[in-house]
Design a protein around this motif. Structure first.
Motif, PDB file in Angstrom:
ATOM      1  N   MET A   1      79.804  37.997 -77.387  1.00 33.21           N
ATOM      2  CA  MET A   1      78.639  38.510 -77.843  1.00 33.21           C
ATOM      3  C   MET A   1      78.806  39.881 -77.449  1.00 33.21           C
ATOM      4  N   ASN A   2      78.677  40.977 -78.532  1.00 29.80           N
ATOM      5  CA  ASN A   2      78.852  42.287 -78.339  1.00 29.80           C
ATOM      6  C   ASN A   2      77.591  42.967 -79.106  1.00 29.80           C
ATOM      7  N   ASP A   3      77.319  44.357 -78.396  1.00 33.37           N
ATOM      8  CA  ASP A   3      76.073  45.022 -79.022  1.00 33.37           C
ATOM      9  C   ASP A   3      75.025  44.216 -78.756  1.00 33.37           C
ATOM     10  N   LEU A   4      74.746  43.776 -77.577  1.00 30.70           N
ATOM     11  CA  LEU A   4      73.770  42.886 -77.364  1.00 30.70           C
ATOM     12  C   LEU A   4      72.159  43.772 -77.471  1.00 30.70           C
ATOM     13  N   GLU A   5      71.159  42.849 -77.742  1.00 31.29           N
ATOM     14  CA  GLU A   5      70.113  43.537 -78.110  1.00 31.29           C
ATOM     15  C   GLU A   5      69.061  42.693 -77.312  1.00 31.29           C
ATOM     16  N   PRO A   6      67.704  43.288 -76.756  1.00 23.15           N
ATOM     17  CA  PRO A   6      66.765  42.313 -76.068  1.00 23.15           C
ATOM     18  C   PRO A   6      66.412  41.314 -76.553  1.00 23.15           C
ATOM     19  N   GLU A   7      66.598  41.137 -77.952  1.00 28.66           N
ATOM     20  CA  GLU A   7      66.173  40.077 -78.880  1.00 28.66           C
ATOM     21  C   GLU A   7      67.183  38.971 -78.645  1.00 28.66           C
ATOM     22  N   ASP A   8      68.265  39.109 -77.959  1.00 29.37           N
ATOM     23  CA  ASP A   8      69.052  38.062 -77.793  1.00 29.37           C
ATOM     24  C   ASP A   8      68.886  37.129 -76.399  1.00 29.37           C
ATOM     25  N   THR A   9      67.892  37.885 -75.688  1.00 27.07           N
ATOM     26  CA  THR A   9      67.535  37.111 -74.429  1.00 27.07           C
ATOM     27  C   THR A   9      67.121  35.687 -74.706  1.00 27.07           C
ATOM     28  N   ALA A  10      67.822  34.946 -74.213  1.00 18.08           N
ATOM     29  CA  ALA A  10      67.492  33.374 -74.049  1.00 18.08           C
ATOM     30  C   ALA A  10      68.389  32.639 -73.364  1.00 18.08           C
ATOM     31  N   VAL A  11      68.011  31.227 -73.150  1.00 17.22           N
ATOM     32  CA  VAL A  11      69.006  30.223 -72.728  1.00 17.22           C
ATOM     33  C   VAL A  11      70.016  29.876 -73.778  1.00 17.22           C
ATOM     34  N   TYR A  12      71.244  30.043 -73.609  1.00 16.69           N
ATOM     35  CA  TYR A  12      72.339  29.358 -74.645  1.00 16.69           C
ATOM     36  C   TYR A  12      72.673  28.080 -74.335  1.00 16.69           C
ATOM     37  N   TYR A  13      72.931  27.355 -75.258  1.00 20.99           N
ATOM     38  CA  TYR A  13      73.314  25.931 -75.278  1.00 20.99           C
ATOM     39  C   TYR A  13      74.475  25.896 -76.126  1.00 20.99           C
ATOM     40  N   CYS A  14      75.473  25.082 -75.598  1.00 18.40           N
ATOM     41  CA  CYS A  14      76.702  24.809 -76.412  1.00 18.40           C
ATOM     42  C   CYS A  14      76.365  23.283 -76.938  1.00 18.40           C
ATOM     43  N   LYS A  15      76.786  22.756 -78.080  1.00 16.96           N
ATOM     44  CA  LYS A  15      76.734  21.405 -78.524  1.00 16.96           C
ATOM     45  C   LYS A  15      77.786  21.150 -79.108  1.00 16.96           C
ATOM     46  N   ILE A  16      78.383  20.033 -79.142  1.00 17.46           N
ATOM     47  CA  ILE A  16      79.636  19.494 -79.746  1.00 17.46           C
ATOM     48  C   ILE A  16      79.204  18.019 -80.391  1.00 17.46           C
ATOM     49  N   ASN A  17      79.897  17.948 -81.306  1.00 15.41           N
ATOM     50  CA  ASN A  17      79.931  16.696 -82.006  1.00 15.41           C
ATOM     51  C   ASN A  17      81.325  16.041 -81.801  1.00 15.41           C
ATOM     52  N   ALA A  18      81.282  14.943 -81.008  1.00 17.35           N
ATOM     53  CA  ALA A  18      82.659  14.481 -80.613  1.00 17.35           C
ATOM     54  C   ALA A  18      82.639  12.840 -80.978  1.00 17.35           C
ATOM     55  N   ALA A  19      83.731  12.315 -81.168  1.00 16.60           N
ATOM     56  CA  ALA A  19      84.017  10.894 -81.122  1.00 16.60           C
ATOM     57  C   ALA A  19      84.627  10.391 -79.745  1.00 16.60           C
TER      58      ALA A  19
ATOM     59  N   TYR B   1      84.594  17.678 -83.354  1.00 19.43           N
ATOM     60  CA  TYR B   1      84.478  17.876 -84.482  1.00 19.43           C
ATOM     61  C   TYR B   1      83.652  19.167 -84.522  1.00 19.43           C
ATOM     62  N   ALA B   2      82.400  19.260 -85.158  1.00 23.57           N
ATOM     63  CA  ALA B   2      81.737  20.510 -85.199  1.00 23.57           C
ATOM     64  C   ALA B   2      81.405  20.808 -83.616  1.00 23.57           C
ATOM     65  N   MET B   3      81.391  22.249 -83.653  1.00 25.16           N
ATOM     66  CA  MET B   3      80.897  22.892 -82.223  1.00 25.16           C
ATOM     67  C   MET B   3      80.015  23.935 -82.503  1.00 25.16           C
ATOM     68  N   GLY B   4      79.192  24.297 -81.704  1.00 29.18           N
ATOM     69  CA  GLY B   4      78.067  25.253 -81.712  1.00 29.18           C
ATOM     70  C   GLY B   4      77.455  25.824 -80.599  1.00 29.18           C
ATOM     71  N   TRP B   5      76.535  27.133 -81.010  1.00 31.73           N
ATOM     72  CA  TRP B   5      75.854  27.613 -79.850  1.00 31.73           C
ATOM     73  C   TRP B   5      74.566  27.755 -80.286  1.00 31.73           C
ATOM     74  N   TYR B   6      73.689  27.440 -79.562  1.00 39.54           N
ATOM     75  CA  TYR B   6      72.405  27.459 -79.780  1.00 39.54           C
ATOM     76  C   TYR B   6      71.543  28.133 -78.759  1.00 39.54           C
ATOM     77  N   ARG B   7      70.265  28.742 -79.091  1.00 38.38           N
ATOM     78  CA  ARG B   7      69.353  29.428 -78.190  1.00 38.38           C
ATOM     79  C   ARG B   7      67.951  29.012 -78.193  1.00 38.38           C
ATOM     80  N   GLN B   8      67.357  29.426 -77.164  1.00 39.03           N
ATOM     81  CA  GLN B   8      66.047  28.961 -77.137  1.00 39.03           C
ATOM     82  C   GLN B   8      65.608  30.172 -76.110  1.00 39.03           C
ATOM     83  N   ALA B   9      64.623  31.122 -76.671  1.00 39.79           N
ATOM     84  CA  ALA B   9      63.986  32.177 -76.053  1.00 39.79           C
ATOM     85  C   ALA B   9      62.710  31.640 -75.502  1.00 39.79           C
ATOM     86  N   PRO B  10      62.097  32.267 -74.708  1.00 37.69           N
ATOM     87  CA  PRO B  10      60.837  31.796 -73.866  1.00 37.69           C
ATOM     88  C   PRO B  10      59.770  31.580 -74.968  1.00 37.69           C
TER      89      PRO B  10
END
Length: 125
Positions: A82-100, A32-41
């Motif tokens: 991810m294009n035109d990256l900025e220092p503020e994009d620095t983070a750990v990126y996680y993927c998440k899915i909703n699956a049956a 179902y839905a899929m996504g990317w999340y991030r967590q900066a320090p």
């Protein structure tokens, strides 16, 4: 069990590009839905981009026009260009899915959320 493995993180200079990938494996009946999340320090984990099974996208304001989320259902993969990256994009990126993972979940049209372990993106000169 469902497992997600992210890849593609690394170091980029400001203005550079990276492409994250996330592959899902396990006893998935429907995605179902899929996504990317991030967590900066020192910060909470936030949504970056989501993509529903029927193609609707949603982006956090700061990445609109720079990031693009996509998916390949046949390969059970999700991507984040991810294009035109900025220092503020620095983070750990996680993927998440909703699956049956069983027919009951599939009949209801709602699965469970699964997370990857993350991939580090560092944007620095």
């Amino acid at each position: 069990q469902v497992q997600l493995v992210e890849s593609g993180g690394g170091l980029s200079q400001p203005g550079g590009s990276l492409r994250l990938s996330c592959v899902a494996s396990g006893s998935i009946v429907s995605l179902y839905a899929m996504g990317w999340y991030r967590q900066a320090p020192g910060k909470e984990r936030d949504m970056v981009a989501t993509l529903t099974h029927d193609g609707a996208t949603n982006y956090t304001h700061s990445v609109k026009g720079r990031f693009t989320i996509s998916r390949d259902n046949a390969k059970k993969e999700i991507y984040l260009q991810m294009n035109d990256l900025e220092p503020e994009d620095t983070a750990v990126y996680y993927c998440k899915i909703n699956a049956a993972t069983d027919l009951l979940q599939r009949l209801r049209g709602v699965g469970l959320d699964y997370w990857g372990k993350g991939t580090l993106v560092t944007v620095s000169a």
